[in-house]
Design a protein around this motif. Sequence first.
Motif, PDB file in Angstrom:
ATOM      1  N   CYS A 153       1.359  -0.832   0.438  1.00 39.19           N
ATOM      2  CA  CYS A 153       1.611  -0.344  -0.915  1.00 39.19           C
ATOM      3  C   CYS A 153       0.687   0.847  -1.153  1.00 39.19           C
ATOM      4  O   CYS A 153      -0.334   1.015  -0.483  1.00 39.19           O
ATOM      5  CB  CYS A 153       1.425  -1.456  -1.937  1.00 39.19           C
ATOM      6  SG  CYS A 153      -0.170  -1.580  -2.742  1.00 39.19           S
ATOM      7  N   THR A 154       1.067   1.697  -2.092  1.00 40.52           N
ATOM      8  CA  THR A 154       0.307   2.915  -2.370  1.00 40.52           C
ATOM      9  C   THR A 154      -0.657   2.658  -3.518  1.00 40.52           C
ATOM     10  O   THR A 154      -0.256   2.217  -4.600  1.00 40.52           O
ATOM     11  CB  THR A 154       1.248   4.070  -2.723  1.00 40.52           C
ATOM     12  OG1 THR A 154       2.144   4.291  -1.630  1.00 40.52           O
ATOM     13  CG2 THR A 154       0.461   5.346  -2.991  1.00 40.52           C
ATOM     14  N   LEU A 155      -1.928   2.915  -3.259  1.00 40.61           N
ATOM     15  CA  LEU A 155      -2.995   2.671  -4.226  1.00 40.61           C
ATOM     16  C   LEU A 155      -3.351   3.977  -4.929  1.00 40.61           C
ATOM     17  O   LEU A 155      -3.602   4.998  -4.276  1.00 40.61           O
ATOM     18  CB  LEU A 155      -4.218   2.109  -3.506  1.00 40.61           C
ATOM     19  CG  LEU A 155      -5.399   1.652  -4.358  1.00 40.61           C
ATOM     20  CD1 LEU A 155      -5.020   0.419  -5.176  1.00 40.61           C
ATOM     21  CD2 LEU A 155      -6.604   1.348  -3.470  1.00 40.61           C
ATOM     22  N   VAL A 156      -3.362   3.960  -6.235  1.00 43.26           N
ATOM     23  CA  VAL A 156      -3.653   5.162  -7.019  1.00 43.26           C
ATOM     24  C   VAL A 156      -4.696   4.826  -8.074  1.00 43.26           C
ATOM     25  O   VAL A 156      -4.584   3.808  -8.766  1.00 43.26           O
ATOM     26  CB  VAL A 156      -2.380   5.707  -7.700  1.00 43.26           C
ATOM     27  CG1 VAL A 156      -2.716   6.900  -8.586  1.00 43.26           C
ATOM     28  CG2 VAL A 156      -1.343   6.094  -6.658  1.00 43.26           C
ATOM     29  N   GLU A 157      -5.705   5.683  -8.192  1.00 44.41           N
ATOM     30  CA  GLU A 157      -6.696   5.527  -9.254  1.00 44.41           C
ATOM     31  C   GLU A 157      -6.300   6.385 -10.445  1.00 44.41           C
ATOM     32  O   GLU A 157      -5.864   7.523 -10.290  1.00 44.41           O
ATOM     33  CB  GLU A 157      -8.091   5.922  -8.769  1.00 44.41           C
ATOM     34  CG  GLU A 157      -9.177   5.700  -9.808  1.00 44.41           C
ATOM     35  CD  GLU A 157     -10.579   5.976  -9.279  1.00 44.41           C
ATOM     36  OE1 GLU A 157     -11.539   5.642 -10.001  1.00 44.41           O
ATOM     37  OE2 GLU A 157     -10.712   6.509  -8.160  1.00 44.41           O
ATOM     38  N   ASP A 158      -6.451   5.839 -11.627  1.00 44.36           N
ATOM     39  CA  ASP A 158      -6.133   6.559 -12.858  1.00 44.36           C
ATOM     40  C   ASP A 158      -7.239   7.573 -13.141  1.00 44.36           C
ATOM     41  O   ASP A 158      -8.369   7.204 -13.462  1.00 44.36           O
ATOM     42  CB  ASP A 158      -6.023   5.549 -14.009  1.00 44.36           C
ATOM     43  CG  ASP A 158      -5.572   6.189 -15.306  1.00 44.36           C
ATOM     44  OD1 ASP A 158      -5.607   7.426 -15.418  1.00 44.36           O
ATOM     45  OD2 ASP A 158      -5.200   5.433 -16.229  1.00 44.36           O
ATOM     46  N   TYR A 192      -6.984   0.915 -11.179  1.00 49.97           N
ATOM     47  CA  TYR A 192      -6.136   1.207 -10.030  1.00 49.97           C
ATOM     48  C   TYR A 192      -4.777   0.547 -10.206  1.00 49.97           C
ATOM     49  O   TYR A 192      -4.666  -0.523 -10.822  1.00 49.97           O
ATOM     50  CB  TYR A 192      -6.774   0.698  -8.735  1.00 49.97           C
ATOM     51  CG  TYR A 192      -8.112   1.322  -8.429  1.00 49.97           C
ATOM     52  CD1 TYR A 192      -8.215   2.404  -7.565  1.00 49.97           C
ATOM     53  CD2 TYR A 192      -9.282   0.833  -9.022  1.00 49.97           C
ATOM     54  CE1 TYR A 192      -9.447   2.978  -7.283  1.00 49.97           C
ATOM     55  CE2 TYR A 192     -10.510   1.397  -8.750  1.00 49.97           C
ATOM     56  CZ  TYR A 192     -10.588   2.471  -7.882  1.00 49.97           C
ATOM     57  OH  TYR A 192     -11.802   3.049  -7.614  1.00 49.97           O
ATOM     58  N   SER A 193      -3.764   1.178  -9.646  1.00 51.69           N
ATOM     59  CA  SER A 193      -2.428   0.576  -9.645  1.00 51.69           C
ATOM     60  C   SER A 193      -1.869   0.656  -8.235  1.00 51.69           C
ATOM     61  O   SER A 193      -2.212   1.553  -7.452  1.00 51.69           O
ATOM     62  CB  SER A 193      -1.500   1.287 -10.631  1.00 51.69           C
ATOM     63  OG  SER A 193      -1.363   2.656 -10.298  1.00 51.69           O
ATOM     64  N   GLY A 194      -1.015  -0.299  -7.920  1.00 51.54           N
ATOM     65  CA  GLY A 194      -0.363  -0.327  -6.620  1.00 51.54           C
ATOM     66  C   GLY A 194       1.137  -0.409  -6.795  1.00 51.54           C
ATOM     67  O   GLY A 194       1.634  -1.119  -7.677  1.00 51.54           O
ATOM     68  N   SER A 195       1.874   0.312  -5.943  1.00 49.32           N
ATOM     69  CA  SER A 195       3.340   0.285  -5.999  1.00 49.32           C
ATOM     70  C   SER A 195       3.879   0.349  -4.578  1.00 49.32           C
ATOM     71  O   SER A 195       3.182   0.733  -3.636  1.00 49.32           O
ATOM     72  CB  SER A 195       3.869   1.452  -6.837  1.00 49.32           C
ATOM     73  OG  SER A 195       3.480   2.698  -6.265  1.00 49.32           O
ATOM     74  N   TRP A 196       5.153  -0.017  -4.443  1.00 55.02           N
ATOM     75  CA  TRP A 196       5.805  -0.031  -3.130  1.00 55.02           C
ATOM     76  C   TRP A 196       6.809   1.117  -3.078  1.00 55.02           C
ATOM     77  O   TRP A 196       7.764   1.149  -3.848  1.00 55.02           O
ATOM     78  CB  TRP A 196       6.493  -1.369  -2.912  1.00 55.02           C
ATOM     79  CG  TRP A 196       7.043  -1.580  -1.530  1.00 55.02           C
ATOM     80  CD1 TRP A 196       8.336  -1.517  -1.132  1.00 55.02           C
ATOM     81  CD2 TRP A 196       6.286  -1.891  -0.360  1.00 55.02           C
ATOM     82  NE1 TRP A 196       8.450  -1.772   0.207  1.00 55.02           N
ATOM     83  CE2 TRP A 196       7.203  -2.002   0.715  1.00 55.02           C
ATOM     84  CE3 TRP A 196       4.927  -2.077  -0.109  1.00 55.02           C
ATOM     85  CZ2 TRP A 196       6.798  -2.307   2.018  1.00 55.02           C
ATOM     86  CZ3 TRP A 196       4.536  -2.380   1.188  1.00 55.02           C
ATOM     87  CH2 TRP A 196       5.457  -2.492   2.232  1.00 55.02           C
ATOM     88  N   THR A 197       6.548   2.086  -2.187  1.00 57.59           N
ATOM     89  CA  THR A 197       7.386   3.286  -2.122  1.00 57.59           C
ATOM     90  C   THR A 197       8.352   3.259  -0.956  1.00 57.59           C
ATOM     91  O   THR A 197       9.047   4.250  -0.702  1.00 57.59           O
ATOM     92  CB  THR A 197       6.489   4.538  -2.015  1.00 57.59           C
ATOM     93  OG1 THR A 197       5.687   4.439  -0.831  1.00 57.59           O
ATOM     94  CG2 THR A 197       5.592   4.663  -3.232  1.00 57.59           C
TER      95      THR A 197
END
Length: 765
Positions: free
Chosen positions: A159-164, A171-176
């Motif tokens: 999953c892709t980890l992104v910091e706000d 942090y948020s995680g999503s599946w691309t």
Amino acid sequence: MIRKYNKTLLTAALLVALSIAGCGSDGKDGQDGAPGAPGTPGTPGTPGTPAGSVVDSVVSANAADFKITLAPEDIVVVGSEPFSIKFTATAKNTKGEYVPFTGLERIALYVINQVENDSGTGAPMLWSSNSIANEFGSSMYCNLTGETTDRQGNVVNACTLVEDTENLGTYSGSWTHEGNAPVVSADGDPNSLFRVMVRTYDVTDASGEGISDKLLSTPLDFIPATGELAVSAKDSVSNAACIQCHSELTGYAEGDMRIANIGAHHNYQKVENCVTCHNPAYAADQTDPDKGFNPNWNAMIHTIHAGGVLAEDGLLQGDAKEFAGVHFPAELSECTTCHDNGTQWNDNIYAEACLSCHMNVDLTTGENHRGIIPSGDAACAGCHGAGSLSPILAHNVGDRATAAEGLTFDFTSATVTPTADPAKSTLTVVANVTLNGAAIADGTDLTPYMTSTRRGLLIGNLEADGTPLRGLGMAIGDLASLSGGVMTFAKDFDASRLVGPIYVTAEIQVCAESGLVVKCTTNDDGDVEQIGVANNAPIKYFNLSDPNAETVIARMDDPDRITVSEAQCNTCHGNLTHVKGTHGATDFTQCMDCHNNRYPGSYHGGVVYDTGEVDTEGKPVFAEVPGITFSNRDLVTVAHRFHSGSWDGGGIYFNKDMETVGYPAIATDCQACHKEGAVMFAADGGLTSGKRSIQVSATEFISPVAESCRSCHISGSALSHFKSNGAVVQGDAMTDADLPIESCATCHAEGKAYGIDKAHSGVAH
């Protein structure tokens, strides 16, 4: 991530500057550009982030200085909606304040849920790993690129980890990738309990060193359909139960109990963490000669803790042989030592849990099961669901505590009478005795009730400071009379010993069943079938020379002079009786009869270590540590020695690197045994107990502080350190029992720079 982004901008600006500097071949300066537009008066620039308001490293190596926070409303792991997760990361700054942690680049996400089991085999509720059910592995990685390398070196989707960037530390995680994330249970029940755990990677301390222990979130248990927090009924063993022996990780919030010293995978800290992998998805047949155990949590944990016993019975095979060195310090039959969170262990009867201890039972043939071949787990409850064969009764759970008062001695007098031999006198001791709550009947012979007749009354002299001098003990055979519940014992001794203050107690172990003391029976192997229970005999003091003299009490009976307690021992051992086998000791005033500083010699004088080699039977080969011997039975040094591994074998020992193996707690966690707030050093620099020497031969004595420390610190340099600070050590013993006090307290007393309260704080990270 912001830090790296800014570096990239700086690099780009530098390259642009260099490329501009390279324009023009005549070397002349270019013309000035047009003036820039003036800024808006009164409009301030964007303020920078104040120092210390965010961090990108943990201020110390303490894992508790970093934490992950999750909330149910920020997690989607069930149903058809796309996977998502949001969490915050915080860590302490140099002021000790928790502030946002920026720069996380990689985490692992573990998700399990509870499902009903209608197969007829196993527990009624099971843990199901979402990612394993989706054939992906035990966890899912999240990182900055959405792609990573797994433990086997394979490139896998993540999953892709992104910091706000507007809210650092969030942090948020999503599946691309195609489909939904593997931690999502598409067909799962959103009304069931789900557990989510985050593990972080590559976090360093302020010096750039990686944090040695795992950085884990507290597992979040919740109901996705409602967002409510929940409590799993499957967690029949609390973390507090494990901490009784394994020590507690310090620094975490109240209620966030974490286990300090579990070696597997370098400590996953909580029972809730462990089951995210060790669940039915990994279940295996323990009869497999290569595996040898079932890695499902309920089965595996039984096999591990019974490892030493199972090895002695030749039942371990394959990978399970690594559990052979585990010697459970409490009684295996006392299920509530660990199962302290409900009665599921007694109410839910299924073969998987039972066979993990009873490994010699074959339910397919009925071997060691009275020939009974059950049709399935449902049939087990027919015999074991209630009554004498239920786990709680079959294992005699609680019987020892119920029968603790089964045989009680209340000593009422001790007197001396002369004999025909002027060098001898007769000591007569009288006690009121009860058996199973009633005055012991006339004519009762206690020997059939006893697991061993080696022990009886423990009697000895007391020095003025409460130091015991053993040697006046009596056996059950010294019984002179029994009438009206009063037992009178008499024996002749050297008259010179029958003067002044004495102590009297008893150490008799008897058989118990269903909470009552009973006559012992043996099985076909000659082993006693009942549990052994120690008598109850509160220590009493008598002055043989002057009954009206001020009472002298034993040092080990004075709470102000003893820094440990039986209660502390029993947090791990459950009771001292089984630890000493047939001796029947329950408290230190019984132990002191042998284990005191005036009884020289030792049955375990040498120290051995595991060479790392095995013999023809596959058993480890031990060798003696040269130049290290002990010549005393003092309780302090013996207890330290045994628990540190300075022993001649047994469940706790040194490996070839001279590291302690087998002790379940943190080695420096003195609070595991010592009373909270106990002060070891007195004002004069000696021990609080008042002990000022330890006898090592008929005429020789050594210093007590150094000998206590030498129990663990056995190196030559440590010995030199002791001697240079005034200690009298073994090999240089003195004939005077009143030894000078060592200067150890100058540096090592509580509160000093190198005080034992700091060096042995037991802090585990």
